[in-house]
Write a protein that holds these residues in place. Structure first.
Motif, PDB file in Angstrom:
ATOM      1  N   ALA A  54      -4.581   1.129  -0.409  1.00 17.85           N
ATOM      2  CA  ALA A  54      -3.400   3.293   0.051  1.00 17.85           C
ATOM      3  C   ALA A  54      -2.151   2.319   0.434  1.00 17.85           C
ATOM      4  O   ALA A  54      -1.339   2.893   0.036  1.00 17.85           O
ATOM      5  CB  ALA A  54      -4.394   3.960   0.211  1.00 17.85           C
ATOM      6  N   GLU A  55      -2.510   1.319   1.519  1.00 17.19           N
ATOM      7  CA  GLU A  55      -1.417   1.522   2.461  1.00 17.19           C
ATOM      8  C   GLU A  55      -0.078   0.265   2.264  1.00 17.19           C
ATOM      9  O   GLU A  55       0.883   0.289   1.495  1.00 17.19           O
ATOM     10  CB  GLU A  55      -1.447   0.963   3.965  1.00 17.19           C
ATOM     11  N   GLU A  56      -1.066  -0.441   0.811  1.00 21.50           N
ATOM     12  CA  GLU A  56       0.114  -1.400  -0.085  1.00 21.50           C
ATOM     13  C   GLU A  56       0.657  -0.471  -0.981  1.00 21.50           C
ATOM     14  O   GLU A  56       1.264  -0.759  -1.267  1.00 21.50           O
ATOM     15  CB  GLU A  56      -1.226  -2.297  -0.746  1.00 21.50           C
ATOM     16  N   ALA A  57      -0.804   0.236  -1.566  1.00 22.34           N
ATOM     17  CA  ALA A  57       0.561   1.075  -2.695  1.00 22.34           C
ATOM     18  C   ALA A  57       1.611   2.578  -1.877  1.00 22.34           C
ATOM     19  O   ALA A  57       3.062   2.588  -2.534  1.00 22.34           O
ATOM     20  CB  ALA A  57      -1.247   2.365  -3.150  1.00 22.34           C
ATOM     21  N   LEU A  58       1.496   2.810  -0.693  1.00 28.56           N
ATOM     22  CA  LEU A  58       2.471   3.018   0.063  1.00 28.56           C
ATOM     23  C   LEU A  58       3.829   2.048   0.655  1.00 28.56           C
ATOM     24  O   LEU A  58       4.438   3.033   0.000  1.00 28.56           O
ATOM     25  CB  LEU A  58       1.844   4.012   1.395  1.00 28.56           C
ATOM     26  N   LYS A  59       3.244   1.115   0.613  1.00 23.44           N
ATOM     27  CA  LYS A  59       4.763   0.575   1.200  1.00 23.44           C
ATOM     28  C   LYS A  59       5.693  -0.051  -0.692  1.00 23.44           C
ATOM     29  O   LYS A  59       6.392   0.260  -0.693  1.00 23.44           O
ATOM     30  CB  LYS A  59       4.286  -0.921   1.167  1.00 23.44           C
ATOM     31  N   LEU A  60       4.684  -0.154  -1.621  1.00 25.26           N
ATOM     32  CA  LEU A  60       5.519  -0.357  -3.023  1.00 25.26           C
ATOM     33  C   LEU A  60       6.246   0.837  -3.279  1.00 25.26           C
ATOM     34  O   LEU A  60       7.171   1.269  -3.409  1.00 25.26           O
ATOM     35  CB  LEU A  60       4.043  -0.371  -4.444  1.00 25.26           C
TER      36      LEU A  60
END
Length: 307
Positions: free
Chosen positions: A164-170
């Motif tokens: 989820a954190e990676e998706a948020l950064k993207l």
């Protein structure tokens, strides 16, 4: 006995620049007093502001792109309309109010009169675009910030996690790339250059037009034809059996009509692509070339006009 200070010279580059500046300020004040332009500004601001609330259910990337599409459409339409209508009303109004007779009865060359009118309209268009750009940037930044807050709230609501954190950064990167960027400011500069070319074109038409309406119609036709110029040129070049006369006509149309498709760089900036100022430099050279040609032809025609 004390010597009197010498009177300032009335001729020369400095005096000429001063007269052009004075005429430009007079034109700027004259146009700013016309209430129709206030309504046009309000209309453009409404277009930009209302676009913030359109299609709220799309993805953030698409929603920001729609916001920029609506905003730049409003800025482009307003600047072109102001350039054409404002310029078309200048010479007839000056003749009706006999202002032109008063100005040209003084040691004011006609080229300075035309340049004063041209720069006055361009200054008003430029100031209007600056105000619209500031409002547009504020609206876009507010929407961008709200999207980032919504994405972070959704991240916290789902408990986070590495994926989820990676998706948020993207998503955050996508929103920032499609939000407020310097490429948008270069796109506004492209809109301004385009409006300046239209202003010089309308000024040329007004020097031989019989009425303001005729100037508006001809300038509008040339404006729309300029967006088709590249297609027409490509069509003529594709005809192998094209006669020499037709080729001359095609080349003449390409010289007279500015290729407004060159200003489609605005679409790239709206799509989130980076656009360097070197592109704007080339557009500025293109616009300055056409403005110089149109102004010189307008001066040639205006020289023989009986006033």
């Amino acid at each position: 006995m004390s010597q009197r200070a010498p009177l300032p010279r009335r001729h020369g580059p400095a005096a000429s620049f001063g007269r052009i500046t004075e005429l430009s300020l007079q034109t700027f004040r004259q146009l700013s007093r016309m209430k129709v332009f206030y309504f046009l500004v309000i209309f453009a601001l409404i277009v930009i502001g209302s676009s913030m609330f359109v299609l709220r259910y799309n993805s953030p990337e698409q929603e920001l792109k729609l916001l920029k599409d609506f905003s730049f459409a409003g800025m482009t339409m307003f600047s072109a309309l102001l350039a054409i209508v404002g310029t078309a009303m200048l010479l007839p109004r000056d003749m009706e109010e006999r202002t032109v007779y008063t100005i040209l009865s003084k040691p004011v060359p006609r080229i300075e009169y035309l340049l004063g009118k041209l720069f006055g309209v361009i200054a008003l268009v430029g100031l209007s675009l600056l105000l619209m750009d500031a409002f547009f940037t504020l609206v876009l930044y507010a929407r961008q910030s709200l999207m980032l807050m919504e994405q972070e709230a959704q991240f916290r609501a789902h408990g986070g996690g590495p994926e989820a954190e990676e998706a948020l950064k993207l998503m955050r990167l996508t929103i920032e790339q499609n939000g407020v960027t310097w490429s948008l400011q270069s796109a506004v500069a492209a809109v301004f250059i385009k409006a300046a070319v239209i202003t010089s074109l309308a000024l040329l038409v007004s020097t031989f037009a019989s009425s303001s309406l005729f100037t508006m119609v001809v300038a509008a036709v040339v404006y729309f034809a300029g967006h088709l110029q590249a297609d027409m040129r490509a069509y003529y070049e594709s005809l192998s059996d094209l006669g020499s006369l037709s080729k001359v006509i095609a080349a003449g149309l390409a010289l007279i009509l500015p290729d407004f498709q060159l200003f489609n760089v605005v679409d790239a900036a709206v799509a989130g692509e980076a656009m360097g100022w070197d592109v704007i430099g080339r557009l500025a050279g293109f616009g300055l070339g056409y403005m110089t040609i149109y102004t010189l032809v307008a001066w040639y025609i205006f020289q023989d006009k009986e006033i």
